[in-house]
Scaffold this motif. Structure first.
Motif, PDB file in Angstrom:
ATOM      1  N   GLY A   1       0.788  -1.228   0.000  1.00 16.67           N
ATOM      2  CA  GLY A   1       0.000   0.000   0.000  1.00 16.67           C
ATOM      3  C   GLY A   1       0.815   1.271   0.000  1.00 16.67           C
ATOM      4  O   GLY A   1       0.280   2.368   0.077  1.00 16.67           O
ATOM      5  N   ILE A   2       2.137   1.162  -0.065  1.00 16.18           N
ATOM      6  CA  ILE A   2       2.997   2.343  -0.093  1.00 16.18           C
ATOM      7  C   ILE A   2       3.091   2.828  -1.534  1.00 16.18           C
ATOM      8  O   ILE A   2       3.324   2.045  -2.450  1.00 16.18           O
ATOM      9  N   ARG A   3       2.906   4.138  -1.726  1.00 13.01           N
ATOM     10  CA  ARG A   3       2.907   4.718  -3.061  1.00 13.01           C
ATOM     11  C   ARG A   3       3.941   5.845  -3.150  1.00 13.01           C
ATOM     12  O   ARG A   3       4.317   6.439  -2.129  1.00 13.01           O
ATOM     13  N   PRO A   4       4.403   6.166  -4.368  1.00 13.58           N
ATOM     14  CA  PRO A   4       5.320   7.299  -4.517  1.00 13.58           C
ATOM     15  C   PRO A   4       4.698   8.563  -3.910  1.00 13.58           C
ATOM     16  O   PRO A   4       3.518   8.832  -4.093  1.00 13.58           O
ATOM     17  N   GLY A   5       5.495   9.307  -3.159  1.00 14.98           N
ATOM     18  CA  GLY A   5       5.016  10.532  -2.529  1.00 14.98           C
ATOM     19  C   GLY A   5       4.561  10.339  -1.089  1.00 14.98           C
ATOM     20  O   GLY A   5       4.371  11.313  -0.364  1.00 14.98           O
ATOM     21  N   ASP A   6       4.368   9.081  -0.652  1.00 23.06           N
ATOM     22  CA  ASP A   6       4.012   8.829   0.742  1.00 23.06           C
ATOM     23  C   ASP A   6       5.205   9.170   1.631  1.00 23.06           C
ATOM     24  O   ASP A   6       6.360   9.044   1.227  1.00 23.06           O
TER      25      ASP A   6
ATOM     26  N   PHE B   1      17.514  -2.468   8.398  1.00 20.52           N
ATOM     27  CA  PHE B   1      16.727  -3.660   8.687  1.00 20.52           C
ATOM     28  C   PHE B   1      17.602  -4.883   8.486  1.00 20.52           C
ATOM     29  O   PHE B   1      18.474  -4.880   7.621  1.00 20.52           O
ATOM     30  N   SER B   2      17.343  -5.909   9.252  1.00 23.76           N
ATOM     31  CA  SER B   2      18.029  -7.181   9.066  1.00 23.76           C
ATOM     32  C   SER B   2      17.199  -8.063   8.141  1.00 23.76           C
ATOM     33  O   SER B   2      15.975  -7.951   8.101  1.00 23.76           O
ATOM     34  N   VAL B   3      17.878  -8.944   7.444  1.00 23.30           N
ATOM     35  CA  VAL B   3      17.202  -9.874   6.547  1.00 23.30           C
ATOM     36  C   VAL B   3      16.247 -10.738   7.366  1.00 23.30           C
ATOM     37  O   VAL B   3      16.591 -11.219   8.434  1.00 23.30           O
ATOM     38  N   GLY B   4      15.010 -10.884   6.893  1.00 24.41           N
ATOM     39  CA  GLY B   4      14.016 -11.691   7.581  1.00 24.41           C
ATOM     40  C   GLY B   4      13.259 -10.959   8.678  1.00 24.41           C
ATOM     41  O   GLY B   4      12.321 -11.482   9.249  1.00 24.41           O
ATOM     42  N   GLU B   5      13.657  -9.730   8.957  1.00 24.61           N
ATOM     43  CA  GLU B   5      13.031  -8.931  10.013  1.00 24.61           C
ATOM     44  C   GLU B   5      11.681  -8.379   9.533  1.00 24.61           C
ATOM     45  O   GLU B   5      11.473  -8.127   8.359  1.00 24.61           O
ATOM     46  N   SER B   6      10.772  -8.186  10.476  1.00 28.34           N
ATOM     47  CA  SER B   6       9.515  -7.520  10.149  1.00 28.34           C
ATOM     48  C   SER B   6       9.510  -6.156  10.828  1.00 28.34           C
ATOM     49  O   SER B   6      10.205  -5.938  11.818  1.00 28.34           O
ATOM     50  N   ALA B   7       8.757  -5.236  10.253  1.00 32.53           N
ATOM     51  CA  ALA B   7       8.708  -3.881  10.804  1.00 32.53           C
ATOM     52  C   ALA B   7       7.313  -3.310  10.622  1.00 32.53           C
ATOM     53  O   ALA B   7       6.622  -3.612   9.658  1.00 32.53           O
ATOM     54  N   SER B   8       6.906  -2.475  11.570  1.00 26.90           N
ATOM     55  CA  SER B   8       5.639  -1.771  11.497  1.00 26.90           C
ATOM     56  C   SER B   8       5.949  -0.318  11.148  1.00 26.90           C
ATOM     57  O   SER B   8       6.694   0.352  11.853  1.00 26.90           O
ATOM     58  N   LEU B   9       5.396   0.143  10.019  1.00 25.65           N
ATOM     59  CA  LEU B   9       5.663   1.494   9.539  1.00 25.65           C
ATOM     60  C   LEU B   9       4.399   2.337   9.617  1.00 25.65           C
ATOM     61  O   LEU B   9       3.307   1.847   9.351  1.00 25.65           O
ATOM     62  N   LEU B  10       4.551   3.602   9.960  1.00 26.30           N
ATOM     63  CA  LEU B  10       3.443   4.551   9.930  1.00 26.30           C
ATOM     64  C   LEU B  10       3.718   5.495   8.772  1.00 26.30           C
ATOM     65  O   LEU B  10       4.758   6.165   8.725  1.00 26.30           O
ATOM     66  N   ILE B  11       2.792   5.529   7.812  1.00 27.79           N
ATOM     67  CA  ILE B  11       2.957   6.267   6.567  1.00 27.79           C
ATOM     68  C   ILE B  11       1.907   7.379   6.481  1.00 27.79           C
ATOM     69  O   ILE B  11       0.734   7.138   6.726  1.00 27.79           O
ATOM     70  N   GLU B  12       2.335   8.603   6.130  1.00 27.87           N
ATOM     71  CA  GLU B  12       1.395   9.665   5.807  1.00 27.87           C
ATOM     72  C   GLU B  12       1.196   9.617   4.295  1.00 27.87           C
ATOM     73  O   GLU B  12       2.154   9.726   3.527  1.00 27.87           O
ATOM     74  N   LYS B  13      -0.055   9.405   3.891  1.00 32.46           N
ATOM     75  CA  LYS B  13      -0.366   9.261   2.478  1.00 32.46           C
ATOM     76  C   LYS B  13      -0.263  10.611   1.769  1.00 32.46           C
ATOM     77  O   LYS B  13      -0.563  11.652   2.345  1.00 32.46           O
ATOM     78  N   LEU B  14       0.160  10.587   0.505  1.00 33.32           N
ATOM     79  CA  LEU B  14       0.342  11.798  -0.288  1.00 33.32           C
ATOM     80  C   LEU B  14      -0.930  12.633  -0.351  1.00 33.32           C
ATOM     81  O   LEU B  14      -0.891  13.852  -0.249  1.00 33.32           O
TER      82      LEU B  14
ATOM     83  N   GLY C   1      -3.464  12.642   1.814  1.00 36.85           N
ATOM     84  CA  GLY C   1      -4.109  12.773   3.117  1.00 36.85           C
ATOM     85  C   GLY C   1      -4.338  11.450   3.802  1.00 36.85           C
ATOM     86  O   GLY C   1      -4.448  10.413   3.176  1.00 36.85           O
ATOM     87  N   GLY C   2      -4.390  11.498   5.104  1.00 39.96           N
ATOM     88  CA  GLY C   2      -4.608  10.302   5.898  1.00 39.96           C
ATOM     89  C   GLY C   2      -3.302   9.642   6.305  1.00 39.96           C
ATOM     90  O   GLY C   2      -2.231   9.953   5.792  1.00 39.96           O
ATOM     91  N   VAL C   3      -3.419   8.736   7.252  1.00 39.10           N
ATOM     92  CA  VAL C   3      -2.271   8.004   7.777  1.00 39.10           C
ATOM     93  C   VAL C   3      -2.589   6.517   7.684  1.00 39.10           C
ATOM     94  O   VAL C   3      -3.730   6.106   7.897  1.00 39.10           O
ATOM     95  N   GLN C   4      -1.592   5.710   7.374  1.00 36.63           N
ATOM     96  CA  GLN C   4      -1.782   4.274   7.214  1.00 36.63           C
ATOM     97  C   GLN C   4      -0.667   3.541   7.949  1.00 36.63           C
ATOM     98  O   GLN C   4       0.502   3.920   7.868  1.00 36.63           O
ATOM     99  N   LYS C   5      -1.023   2.481   8.677  1.00 36.37           N
ATOM    100  CA  LYS C   5      -0.035   1.632   9.320  1.00 36.37           C
ATOM    101  C   LYS C   5       0.208   0.438   8.405  1.00 36.37           C
ATOM    102  O   LYS C   5      -0.734  -0.197   7.933  1.00 36.37           O
ATOM    103  N   VAL C   6       1.476   0.143   8.126  1.00 36.05           N
ATOM    104  CA  VAL C   6       1.852  -0.916   7.208  1.00 36.05           C
ATOM    105  C   VAL C   6       2.840  -1.845   7.898  1.00 36.05           C
ATOM    106  O   VAL C   6       3.804  -1.374   8.507  1.00 36.05           O
ATOM    107  N   ASN C   7       2.605  -3.138   7.836  1.00 33.92           N
ATOM    108  CA  ASN C   7       3.551  -4.121   8.342  1.00 33.92           C
ATOM    109  C   ASN C   7       4.285  -4.729   7.162  1.00 33.92           C
ATOM    110  O   ASN C   7       3.656  -5.163   6.198  1.00 33.92           O
ATOM    111  N   VAL C   8       5.606  -4.709   7.231  1.00 34.52           N
ATOM    112  CA  VAL C   8       6.424  -5.252   6.153  1.00 34.52           C
ATOM    113  C   VAL C   8       7.340  -6.342   6.694  1.00 34.52           C
ATOM    114  O   VAL C   8       7.740  -6.305   7.849  1.00 34.52           O
ATOM    115  N   GLN C   9       7.660  -7.291   5.835  1.00 32.02           N
ATOM    116  CA  GLN C   9       8.570  -8.390   6.181  1.00 32.02           C
ATOM    117  C   GLN C   9       9.669  -8.408   5.126  1.00 32.02           C
ATOM    118  O   GLN C   9       9.379  -8.494   3.934  1.00 32.02           O
TER     119      GLN C   9
END
Length: 82
Positions: free
Chosen positions: A12-17, A35-48, A50-58
């Motif tokens: 869900g991450i887009r250019p400009g976020d 980040f380490s290989v295989g690690e997961s992370a929780s990111l908080l993204i401000e959308k280009l 408007g709005g905010v989105q929480k994204v979990n990546v692995q």
């Protein structure tokens, strides 16, 4: 860069976020994220747009057992003679 078809785009991450937080910690340039290989992370993204989105990546594990980083090799130069 985030392009259609890559993992960031699928998450869900887009250019400009704008990345606001990683793992609950505020992200402030010029500090880099690591980040380490295989690690997961929780990111908080401000959308280009408007709005905010929480994204979990692995981060995927490498397919090869070889170390993913290569050691730099020395570079030498010689002055050209005329």
């Amino acid at each position: 860069m985030c392009i259609k078809g890559d993992r960031r785009f699928a998450a869900g991450i887009r250019p400009g976020d704008l990345l606001l937080e990683c793992g609950g910690r505020e992200v402030r340039p010029p500090n880099d994220l690591t980040f380490s290989v295989g690690e997961s992370a929780s990111l908080l993204i401000e959308k280009l747009h408007g709005g905010v989105q929480k994204v979990n990546v692995q981060l995927p594990m490498p397919k090869s057992q070889k170390h993913p980083v290569t050691a730099p090799q020395a570079v030498t130069t010689e002055k050209a003679q005329r």
